[in-house]
Motif scaffolding. Sequence first.
Motif, PDB file in Angstrom:
ATOM      1  N   GLY A  99       0.836  -1.193   0.000  1.00 51.11           N
ATOM      2  CA  GLY A  99       0.000   0.000   0.000  1.00 51.11           C
ATOM      3  C   GLY A  99       0.874   1.247   0.000  1.00 51.11           C
ATOM      4  N   LEU A 100       0.578   2.177  -0.889  1.00 48.51           N
ATOM      5  CA  LEU A 100       1.341   3.429  -0.982  1.00 48.51           C
ATOM      6  C   LEU A 100       0.404   4.608  -0.788  1.00 48.51           C
ATOM      7  CD1 LEU A 100       3.829   5.181  -1.694  1.00 48.51           C
ATOM      8  CD2 LEU A 100       3.221   4.884  -4.109  1.00 48.51           C
ATOM      9  N   ILE A 101       0.713   5.440   0.198  1.00 49.14           N
ATOM     10  CA  ILE A 101      -0.085   6.642   0.461  1.00 49.14           C
ATOM     11  C   ILE A 101       0.768   7.865   0.195  1.00 49.14           C
ATOM     12  CG2 ILE A 101      -1.424   7.946   2.157  1.00 49.14           C
ATOM     13  CD1 ILE A 101      -1.930   5.311   3.628  1.00 49.14           C
ATOM     14  N   VAL A 102       0.370   8.659  -0.783  1.00 45.76           N
ATOM     15  CA  VAL A 102       1.056   9.910  -1.098  1.00 45.76           C
ATOM     16  C   VAL A 102       0.104  11.065  -0.849  1.00 45.76           C
ATOM     17  CG1 VAL A 102       2.608   8.870  -2.779  1.00 45.76           C
ATOM     18  CG2 VAL A 102       0.393   9.755  -3.547  1.00 45.76           C
ATOM     19  N   SER A 103       0.639  12.272  -0.927  1.00 45.51           N
ATOM     20  CA  SER A 103      -0.200  13.443  -0.690  1.00 45.51           C
ATOM     21  C   SER A 103      -1.266  13.589  -1.768  1.00 45.51           C
ATOM     22  CB  SER A 103       0.673  14.701  -0.643  1.00 45.51           C
ATOM     23  OG  SER A 103      -0.123  15.866  -0.654  1.00 45.51           O
ATOM     24  N   SER A 135      -3.796  11.031   0.183  1.00 48.58           N
ATOM     25  CA  SER A 135      -4.319  11.503   1.468  1.00 48.58           C
ATOM     26  C   SER A 135      -4.916  12.897   1.372  1.00 48.58           C
ATOM     27  CB  SER A 135      -3.193  11.526   2.514  1.00 48.58           C
ATOM     28  OG  SER A 135      -2.236  12.517   2.173  1.00 48.58           O
ATOM     29  N   ASP A 136      -4.528  13.658   0.341  1.00 51.96           N
ATOM     30  CA  ASP A 136      -4.943  15.060   0.204  1.00 51.96           C
ATOM     31  C   ASP A 136      -4.596  15.870   1.452  1.00 51.96           C
ATOM     32  OD1 ASP A 136      -5.980  14.673  -2.370  1.00 51.96           O
ATOM     33  OD2 ASP A 136      -7.878  13.948  -1.561  1.00 51.96           O
ATOM     34  N   GLU A 137      -3.501  15.475   2.113  1.00 52.65           N
ATOM     35  CA  GLU A 137      -3.019  16.138   3.332  1.00 52.65           C
ATOM     36  C   GLU A 137      -4.103  16.193   4.413  1.00 52.65           C
ATOM     37  OE1 GLU A 137      -0.020  16.581   3.727  1.00 52.65           O
ATOM     38  OE2 GLU A 137       0.832  16.725   1.735  1.00 52.65           O
ATOM     39  N   ASP A 138      -4.929  15.158   4.454  1.00 52.27           N
ATOM     40  CA  ASP A 138      -6.035  15.091   5.412  1.00 52.27           C
ATOM     41  C   ASP A 138      -5.845  13.854   6.295  1.00 52.27           C
ATOM     42  OD1 ASP A 138      -8.930  13.846   6.002  1.00 52.27           O
ATOM     43  OD2 ASP A 138      -9.074  16.027   5.959  1.00 52.27           O
ATOM     44  N   ALA A 139      -5.769  14.066   7.607  1.00 52.41           N
ATOM     45  CA  ALA A 139      -5.483  12.964   8.534  1.00 52.41           C
ATOM     46  C   ALA A 139      -6.595  11.907   8.530  1.00 52.41           C
ATOM     47  CB  ALA A 139      -5.271  13.506   9.944  1.00 52.41           C
ATOM     48  N   GLN A 140      -7.844  12.332   8.399  1.00 54.03           N
ATOM     49  CA  GLN A 140      -8.951  11.373   8.385  1.00 54.03           C
ATOM     50  C   GLN A 140      -8.893  10.489   7.145  1.00 54.03           C
ATOM     51  OE1 GLN A 140     -12.600  13.632   8.871  1.00 54.03           O
ATOM     52  NE2 GLN A 140     -12.578  13.312  11.080  1.00 54.03           N
ATOM     53  N   LYS A 141      -8.572  11.109   6.007  1.00 58.54           N
ATOM     54  CA  LYS A 141      -8.469  10.318   4.779  1.00 58.54           C
ATOM     55  C   LYS A 141      -7.269   9.383   4.851  1.00 58.54           C
ATOM     56  CE  LYS A 141      -8.834  10.553  -0.209  1.00 58.54           C
ATOM     57  NZ  LYS A 141      -8.958  11.407  -1.409  1.00 58.54           N
ATOM     58  N   SER A 142      -6.183   9.849   5.456  1.00 61.46           N
ATOM     59  CA  SER A 142      -5.012   9.000   5.634  1.00 61.46           C
ATOM     60  C   SER A 142      -5.365   7.772   6.466  1.00 61.46           C
ATOM     61  CB  SER A 142      -3.886   9.795   6.303  1.00 61.46           C
ATOM     62  OG  SER A 142      -2.814   8.954   6.658  1.00 61.46           O
ATOM     63  N   GLN A 143      -6.101   7.979   7.557  1.00 64.26           N
ATOM     64  CA  GLN A 143      -6.503   6.861   8.415  1.00 64.26           C
ATOM     65  C   GLN A 143      -7.395   5.881   7.660  1.00 64.26           C
ATOM     66  OE1 GLN A 143      -5.738   6.243  12.028  1.00 64.26           O
ATOM     67  NE2 GLN A 143      -6.273   4.351  10.960  1.00 64.26           N
ATOM     68  N   LYS A 144      -8.299   6.427   6.851  1.00 65.33           N
ATOM     69  CA  LYS A 144      -9.196   5.569   6.066  1.00 65.33           C
ATOM     70  C   LYS A 144      -8.404   4.708   5.090  1.00 65.33           C
ATOM     71  CE  LYS A 144     -13.235   5.790   3.000  1.00 65.33           C
ATOM     72  NZ  LYS A 144     -14.180   6.700   2.303  1.00 65.33           N
ATOM     73  N   LEU A 145      -7.393   5.300   4.452  1.00 63.78           N
ATOM     74  CA  LEU A 145      -6.566   4.542   3.509  1.00 63.78           C
ATOM     75  C   LEU A 145      -5.779   3.452   4.219  1.00 63.78           C
ATOM     76  CD1 LEU A 145      -5.253   7.459   1.266  1.00 63.78           C
ATOM     77  CD2 LEU A 145      -6.675   5.543   0.499  1.00 63.78           C
ATOM     78  N   ILE A 182       4.115   2.033   2.387  1.00 63.16           N
ATOM     79  CA  ILE A 182       5.010   3.170   2.212  1.00 63.16           C
ATOM     80  C   ILE A 182       4.134   4.414   2.308  1.00 63.16           C
ATOM     81  CG2 ILE A 182       6.613   4.378   0.690  1.00 63.16           C
ATOM     82  CD1 ILE A 182       7.335   1.702  -0.553  1.00 63.16           C
ATOM     83  N   ILE A 183       4.481   5.315   3.232  1.00 61.24           N
ATOM     84  CA  ILE A 183       3.579   6.424   3.551  1.00 61.24           C
ATOM     85  C   ILE A 183       4.316   7.751   3.554  1.00 61.24           C
ATOM     86  CG2 ILE A 183       1.978   7.355   5.273  1.00 61.24           C
ATOM     87  CD1 ILE A 183       1.756   4.520   6.426  1.00 61.24           C
ATOM     88  N   ALA A 184       3.717   8.748   2.886  1.00 64.74           N
ATOM     89  CA  ALA A 184       4.120  10.144   3.059  1.00 64.74           C
ATOM     90  C   ALA A 184       3.136  10.716   4.074  1.00 64.74           C
ATOM     91  CB  ALA A 184       4.037  10.902   1.740  1.00 64.74           C
ATOM     92  N   PRO A 185       3.493  10.741   5.359  1.00 58.80           N
ATOM     93  CA  PRO A 185       2.529  11.080   6.405  1.00 58.80           C
ATOM     94  C   PRO A 185       2.058  12.530   6.341  1.00 58.80           C
ATOM     95  CG  PRO A 185       4.736  10.995   7.317  1.00 58.80           C
ATOM     96  CD  PRO A 185       4.842  10.505   5.901  1.00 58.80           C
ATOM     97  N   VAL A 186       0.867  12.748   6.853  1.00 60.62           N
ATOM     98  CA  VAL A 186       0.272  14.089   6.860  1.00 60.62           C
ATOM     99  C   VAL A 186       0.366  14.686   8.255  1.00 60.62           C
ATOM    100  CG1 VAL A 186      -1.323  13.389   5.042  1.00 60.62           C
ATOM    101  CG2 VAL A 186      -2.066  13.281   7.424  1.00 60.62           C
ATOM    102  N   ASP A 187       0.028  15.959   8.349  1.00 63.32           N
ATOM    103  CA  ASP A 187      -0.059  16.618   9.651  1.00 63.32           C
ATOM    104  C   ASP A 187      -1.003  15.849  10.568  1.00 63.32           C
ATOM    105  OD1 ASP A 187       1.473  18.797  10.334  1.00 63.32           O
ATOM    106  OD2 ASP A 187       0.254  20.239   9.249  1.00 63.32           O
ATOM    107  N   ASN A 188      -0.680  15.794  11.850  1.00 66.13           N
ATOM    108  CA  ASN A 188      -1.562  15.198  12.867  1.00 66.13           C
ATOM    109  C   ASN A 188      -1.840  13.704  12.638  1.00 66.13           C
ATOM    110  OD1 ASN A 188      -1.961  17.803  14.130  1.00 66.13           O
ATOM    111  ND2 ASN A 188      -3.344  18.280  12.424  1.00 66.13           N
TER     112      ASN A 188
END
Length: 342
Positions: free
Chosen positions: A68-72, A102-112, A125-131
Amino acid sequence: MKRKVSLKDIAQKVGVSIALVSYVLNNKKEGRINKEVATKIRDTAKALNYRTNQIAKSLKTNRTFTIGLIVSDIANPFSSSLARIIEDEADKNGYTVIFGSSDEDAQKSQKLIDTFINRQVDGLIIAPVDNSIEQIKYLEQEGIPFVLVDRYFPELKTSYVTIDNFKAAHEATTYLLNSFYKKIGLITYQSKLHNLVERKNGYLSALKQHHIEIKKNWIREVCYNNAREGVEKAMSSLLLMKEPVDAILFASNALTTDGLRYINNHNIKIPEELGIVSFDESDALDLFRPALTYIKQPLHEMGQTATKILLENINRNNKISQIKMDGELIIRKSALPVAMHV
């Protein structure tokens, strides 16, 4: 329904053992297998339209061979280029990559993250977002293999691959100062992410080392969700103040794109009226004239290294790898020394 081709069918056609066919098609023991035989096995498998039984493979190995890859934002040239590099490196090792923005959104990041875990990916592999620090802590606690890329949390002992953002911003600002720009603005995001904080700190450090009085109104921070309008207001503030800036460092390629739109709309001459340096490159920015000076990130090395570290962790190598690479200042014509265009 047509019967599926098996390893046994390929072995009988080539005249070798089933085990040897399995080794070749799973890229194992490559150095020990005759190249001509391996080629013949692969060609035969292709001719017979052989397809790996992923369900059986997963049950046998307890893996899905997916990452799984999470980018901004996959639409951003930086993210899409990085994603392609990771995809290619994963494919070399028999893995498929599933993408998410993630669209720089913590809730969307968690959902992904939840979605990928439910799909039983072997690692992330994750490009983490704020919070999102609690999300990363959760992955640690659950023993889920992951690597952070582009950004990281210095307070957590996790694997990451990034560049030395402080050094890169310091070098870019120093170049502007050595080119006789004295009032240098910074346009960045409203964010506590370490990579952006370090870019700001590198910029400030360079000004301080050159004994430039630092003015708070030279730094403009814009919101991710309204960046285009924010950059327009930032540009207006920086250029219409009583003592306007004579150069601007943009903290990302997306911010640079919005800044160049303002520059074109207001017929600002580059570099005669304003010097420009950007973080990152993109095909769109290459169309701007004069050619932009920018900080190049080693995307291939970052993507390949992050993938290799993750695959090692999936294979039960729990070593923490923290990699900082150097950016490279590519000097072109958007920030020529002042003396050259006076």
